[in-house]
Design a protein around this motif. Sequence first.
Motif, short mmCIF file in Angstrom:
data_model
loop_
_atom_site.label_atom_id
_atom_site.label_comp_id
_atom_site.label_asym_id
_atom_site.label_seq_id
_atom_site.Cartn_x
_atom_site.Cartn_y
_atom_site.Cartn_z
N UNK A 60 0.50 -1.06 0.13
CA UNK A 60 -0.12 -0.01 -0.03
C UNK A 60 0.37 1.20 -0.22
N UNK A 61 1.27 1.14 0.60
CA UNK A 61 3.00 2.15 0.84
C UNK A 61 3.36 2.91 0.04
N UNK A 62 3.93 1.90 -1.12
CA UNK A 62 5.28 1.55 -2.39
C UNK A 62 3.43 2.29 -3.58
N UNK A 63 2.18 1.39 -3.36
CA UNK A 63 1.69 1.99 -4.18
C UNK A 63 1.07 3.82 -4.17
N UNK A 64 0.93 4.03 -3.31
CA UNK A 64 1.06 6.06 -2.12
C UNK A 64 2.06 6.57 -2.75
N UNK A 65 3.05 6.68 -2.54
CA UNK A 65 4.07 6.91 -2.69
C UNK A 65 5.72 6.69 -3.56
N UNK A 66 5.55 5.71 -3.79
CA UNK A 66 6.57 5.20 -4.89
C UNK A 66 7.57 4.46 -4.56
N UNK A 67 8.65 4.19 -5.04
CA UNK A 67 9.73 2.64 -4.94
C UNK A 67 10.76 3.70 -4.10
N UNK A 68 11.52 4.36 -3.57
CA UNK A 68 11.39 5.14 -2.49
C UNK A 68 12.25 4.35 -1.26
N UNK A 69 12.96 3.65 -0.37
CA UNK A 69 12.54 2.99 1.00
C UNK A 69 12.53 3.86 1.67
N UNK A 70 12.78 5.33 1.55
CA UNK A 70 13.27 6.28 2.24
C UNK A 70 11.78 7.23 2.84
N UNK A 71 10.37 6.45 1.24
CA UNK A 71 9.59 7.12 1.90
C UNK A 71 8.55 5.70 2.33
#
Length: 355
Positions: A290-301
Amino acid sequence: MDKHTASTERTAPEVASVARPVLRAGRIQQALLFTASAVLLALAIFAAISFGAKDLTVSTVWSAVFHYDRSLMTHRIIHELRLPRVLGAAIIGAALAVAGSLIQGITRNPLGDTGVLGINAGAMFVVAVSFAFFPDLPYGTLIILSFLGALMSTLLVFGLGASAPGGLTPMRITVSGAVTAALLGSMTSGIAIYFDLSQDLAFWYAGGVAGIKWSQLKILAPILLIVIAWSMGLARSISLISMGDEVALNLGLNLRRIRLLGLLTVVVLAGLSVSAAGAIGFVGLVVPHIARKLIGVDYRQIVPLSALLGAVLLVLADLGARMANPPEELAIGIMVSFIGVPFFLFLARKERREL
Protein backbone atom coordinates in the motif's frame (compact mmCIF):
# COMPACT_ATOMS: atom_id res chain seq x y z
CA MET A 1 27.64 28.75 -31.82
CA ASP A 2 25.55 26.25 -33.86
CA LYS A 3 21.78 26.03 -33.87
CA HIS A 4 21.72 22.91 -31.68
CA THR A 5 23.84 24.57 -28.95
CA ALA A 6 21.75 27.70 -29.05
CA SER A 7 18.59 25.66 -28.78
CA THR A 8 20.01 23.73 -25.81
CA GLU A 9 21.00 26.92 -24.04
CA ARG A 10 17.54 28.35 -24.55
CA THR A 11 15.69 25.23 -23.38
CA ALA A 12 17.87 24.36 -20.34
CA PRO A 13 16.55 27.19 -18.15
CA GLU A 14 13.04 26.34 -19.27
CA VAL A 15 13.51 22.67 -18.26
CA ALA A 16 14.92 23.71 -14.87
CA SER A 17 12.06 26.13 -14.28
CA VAL A 18 9.55 23.34 -15.01
CA ALA A 19 11.41 20.74 -12.90
CA ARG A 20 11.49 22.87 -9.74
CA PRO A 21 7.70 23.19 -9.42
CA VAL A 22 7.32 19.47 -10.18
CA LEU A 23 9.74 18.58 -7.38
CA ARG A 24 7.98 20.97 -5.02
CA ALA A 25 4.62 19.45 -5.95
CA GLY A 26 5.99 15.97 -5.23
CA ARG A 27 7.27 17.05 -1.83
CA ILE A 28 3.99 18.75 -1.02
CA GLN A 29 2.10 15.57 -1.92
CA GLN A 30 4.43 13.51 0.26
CA ALA A 31 4.02 15.91 3.17
CA LEU A 32 0.24 15.81 2.79
CA LEU A 33 0.29 12.01 2.64
CA PHE A 34 2.37 11.69 5.81
CA THR A 35 0.23 14.30 7.57
CA ALA A 36 -2.98 12.50 6.59
CA SER A 37 -1.55 9.17 7.78
CA ALA A 38 -0.53 10.68 11.13
CA VAL A 39 -3.98 12.24 11.59
CA LEU A 40 -5.62 8.93 10.68
CA LEU A 41 -3.46 7.16 13.26
CA ALA A 42 -4.42 9.70 15.95
CA LEU A 43 -8.12 9.27 15.14
CA ALA A 44 -7.79 5.47 15.15
CA ILE A 45 -6.08 5.53 18.56
CA PHE A 46 -8.75 7.84 19.96
CA ALA A 47 -11.54 5.63 18.60
CA ALA A 48 -9.89 2.47 19.94
CA ILE A 49 -9.62 4.01 23.41
CA SER A 50 -13.21 5.32 23.36
CA PHE A 51 -15.11 2.29 22.04
CA GLY A 52 -15.37 -1.25 23.32
CA ALA A 53 -17.53 -3.28 25.68
CA LYS A 54 -18.14 0.03 27.46
CA ASP A 55 -18.31 3.15 25.29
CA LEU A 56 -16.80 6.31 26.78
CA THR A 57 -17.32 9.98 26.00
CA VAL A 58 -14.74 12.31 24.49
CA SER A 59 -14.43 14.31 27.72
CA THR A 60 -13.91 11.14 29.78
CA VAL A 61 -11.13 9.91 27.49
CA TRP A 62 -9.44 13.31 27.47
CA SER A 63 -9.64 13.57 31.24
CA ALA A 64 -8.35 10.03 31.80
CA VAL A 65 -5.36 10.55 29.49
CA PHE A 66 -4.28 14.00 30.69
CA HIS A 67 -5.79 14.22 34.21
CA TYR A 68 -5.76 10.64 35.49
CA ASP A 69 -7.76 9.98 38.64
CA ARG A 70 -7.23 6.47 39.95
CA SER A 71 -10.37 6.62 42.09
CA LEU A 72 -12.62 6.76 38.98
CA MET A 73 -13.44 3.40 37.39
CA THR A 74 -13.68 4.83 33.86
CA HIS A 75 -10.22 6.38 34.22
CA ARG A 76 -8.82 3.05 35.38
CA ILE A 77 -10.39 1.22 32.44
CA ILE A 78 -8.75 3.64 30.03
CA HIS A 79 -5.38 3.97 31.73
CA GLU A 80 -4.80 0.37 32.85
CA LEU A 81 -6.54 -1.61 30.09
CA ARG A 82 -7.23 0.25 26.88
CA LEU A 83 -4.33 2.69 26.66
CA PRO A 84 -1.49 0.12 26.92
CA ARG A 85 -3.15 -2.30 24.49
CA VAL A 86 -3.91 0.43 21.94
CA LEU A 87 -0.42 1.93 22.12
CA GLY A 88 1.00 -1.59 21.99
CA ALA A 89 -1.06 -2.34 18.88
CA ALA A 90 0.19 0.86 17.22
CA ILE A 91 3.86 0.18 17.97
CA ILE A 92 3.69 -3.51 17.08
CA GLY A 93 1.78 -2.76 13.85
CA ALA A 94 4.46 -0.24 12.89
CA ALA A 95 7.24 -2.71 13.69
CA LEU A 96 5.70 -5.57 11.68
CA ALA A 97 5.05 -3.30 8.70
CA VAL A 98 8.60 -1.93 8.71
CA ALA A 99 9.98 -5.48 9.05
CA GLY A 100 7.91 -6.54 6.03
CA SER A 101 9.10 -3.59 3.95
CA LEU A 102 12.73 -4.43 4.75
CA ILE A 103 12.26 -8.07 3.83
CA GLN A 104 10.60 -7.22 0.52
CA GLY A 105 13.39 -4.79 -0.31
CA ILE A 106 16.24 -7.08 0.71
CA THR A 107 14.90 -10.25 -0.96
CA ARG A 108 13.14 -8.44 -3.83
CA ASN A 109 10.22 -10.76 -3.11
CA PRO A 110 6.80 -9.06 -3.29
CA LEU A 111 5.33 -11.89 -1.22
CA GLY A 112 7.91 -11.38 1.53
CA ASP A 113 6.71 -11.25 5.13
CA THR A 114 8.15 -11.96 8.56
CA GLY A 115 6.90 -15.53 8.16
CA VAL A 116 9.33 -15.98 5.26
CA LEU A 117 12.24 -16.00 7.73
CA GLY A 118 10.49 -18.40 10.11
CA ILE A 119 10.44 -15.78 12.88
CA ASN A 120 6.85 -16.50 13.89
CA ALA A 121 7.49 -20.24 13.84
CA GLY A 122 10.61 -19.91 16.01
CA ALA A 123 8.81 -17.84 18.63
CA MET A 124 5.84 -20.21 18.65
CA PHE A 125 8.08 -23.26 19.06
CA VAL A 126 9.79 -21.86 22.16
CA VAL A 127 6.42 -20.81 23.63
CA ALA A 128 5.13 -24.36 23.15
CA VAL A 129 8.22 -25.84 24.82
CA SER A 130 7.86 -23.38 27.71
CA PHE A 131 4.20 -24.26 28.22
CA ALA A 132 5.01 -27.97 28.12
CA PHE A 133 7.94 -28.05 30.56
CA PHE A 134 7.75 -24.74 32.48
CA PRO A 135 4.03 -23.87 32.69
CA ASP A 136 4.41 -21.37 35.55
CA LEU A 137 6.92 -19.03 33.91
CA PRO A 138 6.11 -15.32 34.38
CA TYR A 139 4.93 -13.45 31.31
CA GLY A 140 8.08 -11.33 31.12
CA THR A 141 10.27 -14.42 30.95
CA LEU A 142 8.03 -15.88 28.25
CA ILE A 143 8.54 -12.75 26.15
CA ILE A 144 12.32 -13.11 26.42
CA LEU A 145 12.22 -16.81 25.54
CA SER A 146 9.96 -16.31 22.54
CA PHE A 147 12.27 -13.59 21.26
CA LEU A 148 15.22 -15.97 21.60
CA GLY A 149 13.22 -18.55 19.66
CA ALA A 150 12.73 -16.04 16.87
CA LEU A 151 16.46 -15.32 16.87
CA MET A 152 17.24 -19.04 16.84
CA SER A 153 15.05 -19.67 13.80
CA THR A 154 16.60 -16.75 11.92
CA LEU A 155 20.12 -18.02 12.63
CA LEU A 156 18.99 -21.38 11.31
CA VAL A 157 17.81 -19.68 8.12
CA PHE A 158 21.17 -17.92 7.78
CA GLY A 159 22.99 -21.22 8.32
CA LEU A 160 20.96 -23.10 5.72
CA GLY A 161 21.24 -20.30 3.17
CA ALA A 162 24.97 -19.75 3.65
CA SER A 163 25.83 -23.47 3.53
CA ALA A 164 25.14 -23.65 -0.21
CA PRO A 165 27.82 -22.59 -2.71
CA GLY A 166 27.64 -18.88 -3.43
CA GLY A 167 26.45 -17.92 0.05
CA LEU A 168 23.29 -16.02 0.92
CA THR A 169 21.09 -14.91 -1.94
CA PRO A 170 17.51 -13.62 -1.90
CA MET A 171 16.17 -16.92 -3.24
CA ARG A 172 18.13 -19.02 -0.73
CA ILE A 173 16.94 -16.81 2.13
CA THR A 174 13.32 -17.24 1.02
CA VAL A 175 13.57 -21.03 0.56
CA SER A 176 15.50 -21.51 3.81
CA GLY A 177 12.92 -19.46 5.69
CA ALA A 178 10.04 -21.47 4.26
CA VAL A 179 11.73 -24.76 5.17
CA THR A 180 12.52 -23.54 8.69
CA ALA A 181 8.96 -22.28 9.23
CA ALA A 182 7.50 -25.61 8.07
CA LEU A 183 9.84 -27.64 10.29
CA LEU A 184 9.30 -25.58 13.45
CA GLY A 185 5.56 -25.31 12.79
CA SER A 186 5.27 -29.09 12.61
CA MET A 187 7.27 -29.53 15.82
CA THR A 188 5.10 -26.96 17.59
CA SER A 189 1.92 -28.75 16.52
CA GLY A 190 3.37 -32.05 17.72
CA ILE A 191 4.20 -30.62 21.15
CA ALA A 192 0.76 -29.01 21.43
CA ILE A 193 -1.00 -32.30 20.64
CA TYR A 194 1.22 -34.50 22.84
CA PHE A 195 1.03 -32.21 25.90
CA ASP A 196 -2.58 -31.12 25.26
CA LEU A 197 -1.63 -27.44 24.88
CA SER A 198 -3.93 -26.48 22.03
CA GLN A 199 -6.10 -24.27 24.25
CA ASP A 200 -3.11 -22.57 25.89
CA LEU A 201 -1.45 -21.83 22.57
CA ALA A 202 -4.61 -20.53 20.88
CA PHE A 203 -3.75 -16.90 21.76
CA TRP A 204 -0.23 -17.17 20.36
CA TYR A 205 -1.45 -18.80 17.15
CA ALA A 206 -4.15 -16.19 16.49
CA GLY A 207 -2.37 -13.16 17.95
CA GLY A 208 -3.65 -10.41 20.20
CA VAL A 209 -2.66 -7.33 22.19
CA ALA A 210 -5.06 -7.71 25.12
CA GLY A 211 -2.28 -9.03 27.36
CA ILE A 212 0.03 -6.03 26.90
CA LYS A 213 0.54 -4.10 30.14
CA TRP A 214 2.48 -0.95 30.98
CA SER A 215 5.31 -3.02 32.46
CA GLN A 216 5.85 -4.79 29.11
CA LEU A 217 5.26 -1.67 27.05
CA LYS A 218 7.97 0.22 28.92
CA ILE A 219 10.46 -2.37 27.71
CA LEU A 220 9.11 -3.01 24.22
CA ALA A 221 8.28 0.53 23.11
CA PRO A 222 11.74 2.17 23.43
CA ILE A 223 13.48 -0.74 21.72
CA LEU A 224 11.01 -0.97 18.85
CA LEU A 225 10.93 2.79 18.27
CA ILE A 226 14.74 2.99 18.23
CA VAL A 227 14.98 0.09 15.78
CA ILE A 228 12.29 1.61 13.54
CA ALA A 229 14.35 4.82 13.45
CA TRP A 230 17.44 2.73 12.65
CA SER A 231 15.49 1.09 9.79
CA MET A 232 14.92 4.51 8.26
CA GLY A 233 18.70 4.95 8.19
CA LEU A 234 19.00 1.71 6.19
CA ALA A 235 16.28 2.76 3.75
CA ARG A 236 18.58 4.30 1.11
CA SER A 237 20.69 1.15 0.89
CA ILE A 238 17.56 -1.02 0.75
CA SER A 239 16.34 1.09 -2.19
CA LEU A 240 19.57 0.33 -4.06
CA ILE A 241 19.32 -3.41 -3.28
CA SER A 242 15.71 -3.48 -4.49
CA MET A 243 16.97 -2.19 -7.87
CA GLY A 244 19.23 -5.23 -8.30
CA ASP A 245 22.59 -6.50 -7.09
CA GLU A 246 24.50 -5.16 -10.08
CA VAL A 247 23.20 -1.63 -9.58
CA ALA A 248 24.00 -1.75 -5.87
CA LEU A 249 27.50 -3.13 -6.44
CA ASN A 250 28.27 -0.54 -9.12
CA LEU A 251 27.35 2.17 -6.62
CA GLY A 252 29.78 0.73 -4.07
CA LEU A 253 27.28 -0.90 -1.73
CA ASN A 254 28.45 -3.76 0.50
CA LEU A 255 25.60 -6.18 -0.18
CA ARG A 256 26.53 -8.76 2.45
CA ARG A 257 26.84 -6.14 5.19
CA ILE A 258 23.57 -4.35 4.35
CA ARG A 259 21.62 -7.61 4.03
CA LEU A 260 22.98 -8.81 7.37
CA LEU A 261 22.13 -5.53 9.10
CA GLY A 262 18.71 -5.45 7.48
CA LEU A 263 17.85 -9.01 8.45
CA LEU A 264 19.08 -8.52 12.02
CA THR A 265 16.86 -5.43 12.17
CA VAL A 266 13.94 -7.56 11.01
CA VAL A 267 14.70 -10.13 13.72
CA VAL A 268 14.50 -7.51 16.45
CA LEU A 269 11.35 -5.87 15.08
CA ALA A 270 9.40 -9.02 14.33
CA GLY A 271 10.84 -11.10 17.17
CA LEU A 272 9.83 -8.65 19.89
CA SER A 273 6.46 -8.03 18.23
CA VAL A 274 5.61 -11.72 18.00
CA SER A 275 6.82 -12.34 21.54
CA ALA A 276 4.39 -9.72 22.86
CA ALA A 277 1.38 -10.17 20.58
CA GLY A 278 1.65 -13.65 19.10
CA ALA A 279 1.81 -14.68 15.46
CA ILE A 280 0.05 -11.81 13.68
CA GLY A 281 0.46 -12.34 9.97
CA PHE A 282 -0.06 -10.29 6.81
CA VAL A 283 0.71 -6.84 8.30
CA GLY A 284 4.22 -6.97 6.87
CA LEU A 285 2.85 -8.22 3.53
CA VAL A 286 -0.05 -5.84 2.93
CA VAL A 287 1.15 -2.50 4.32
CA PRO A 288 4.42 -2.08 2.35
CA HIS A 289 2.54 -2.68 -0.91
CA ILE A 290 0.00 0.00 0.00
CA ALA A 291 2.82 2.39 0.92
CA ARG A 292 4.67 1.66 -2.32
CA LYS A 293 1.51 2.28 -4.33
CA LEU A 294 0.91 5.60 -2.58
CA ILE A 295 4.41 7.08 -2.47
CA GLY A 296 6.65 5.29 -4.98
CA VAL A 297 9.65 2.95 -4.84
CA ASP A 298 12.01 4.96 -2.63
CA TYR A 299 12.38 3.11 0.69
CA ARG A 300 13.28 6.36 2.42
CA GLN A 301 9.58 7.13 1.99
CA ILE A 302 8.21 3.58 2.09
CA VAL A 303 9.65 2.69 5.51
CA PRO A 304 8.22 5.62 7.52
CA LEU A 305 4.89 5.50 5.68
CA SER A 306 4.70 1.74 6.33
CA ALA A 307 5.25 2.42 10.02
CA LEU A 308 2.29 4.84 10.13
CA LEU A 309 -0.04 2.67 8.05
CA GLY A 310 0.94 -0.51 9.93
CA ALA A 311 0.07 1.20 13.20
CA VAL A 312 -3.29 2.30 11.79
CA LEU A 313 -4.08 -1.20 10.51
CA LEU A 314 -3.37 -3.01 13.78
CA VAL A 315 -5.14 -0.41 15.95
CA LEU A 316 -8.27 -0.67 13.78
CA ALA A 317 -7.99 -4.48 13.70
CA ASP A 318 -7.88 -4.54 17.50
CA LEU A 319 -10.89 -2.22 17.66
CA GLY A 320 -12.77 -4.44 15.21
CA ALA A 321 -11.90 -7.54 17.25
CA ARG A 322 -13.41 -5.91 20.35
CA MET A 323 -16.49 -4.53 18.61
CA ALA A 324 -17.44 -7.59 16.55
CA ASN A 325 -19.14 -9.51 19.36
CA PRO A 326 -18.92 -7.60 22.68
CA PRO A 327 -18.17 -8.41 25.40
CA GLU A 328 -16.36 -11.34 23.74
CA GLU A 329 -13.31 -10.59 21.60
CA LEU A 330 -12.12 -12.08 18.34
CA ALA A 331 -8.43 -12.73 17.78
CA ILE A 332 -6.74 -9.75 16.16
CA GLY A 333 -5.05 -12.10 13.70
CA ILE A 334 -8.46 -13.08 12.34
CA MET A 335 -9.35 -9.45 11.65
CA VAL A 336 -6.07 -8.84 9.82
CA SER A 337 -6.54 -12.04 7.83
CA PHE A 338 -9.80 -10.72 6.39
CA ILE A 339 -7.64 -8.22 4.51
CA GLY A 340 -4.41 -10.19 4.25
CA VAL A 341 -5.62 -13.46 2.71
CA PRO A 342 -7.41 -11.92 -0.32
CA PHE A 343 -4.48 -9.55 -0.78
CA PHE A 344 -2.00 -12.43 -0.69
CA LEU A 345 -4.04 -14.40 -3.25
CA PHE A 346 -4.22 -11.33 -5.49
CA LEU A 347 -0.44 -10.83 -5.34
CA ALA A 348 0.26 -14.53 -5.91
CA ARG A 349 -1.98 -14.53 -8.99
CA LYS A 350 -0.34 -11.35 -10.27
CA GLU A 351 3.16 -12.80 -9.83
CA ARG A 352 2.13 -15.98 -11.62
CA ARG A 353 0.88 -13.96 -14.62
CA GLU A 354 4.18 -12.07 -14.77
CA LEU A 355 6.36 -15.20 -14.76
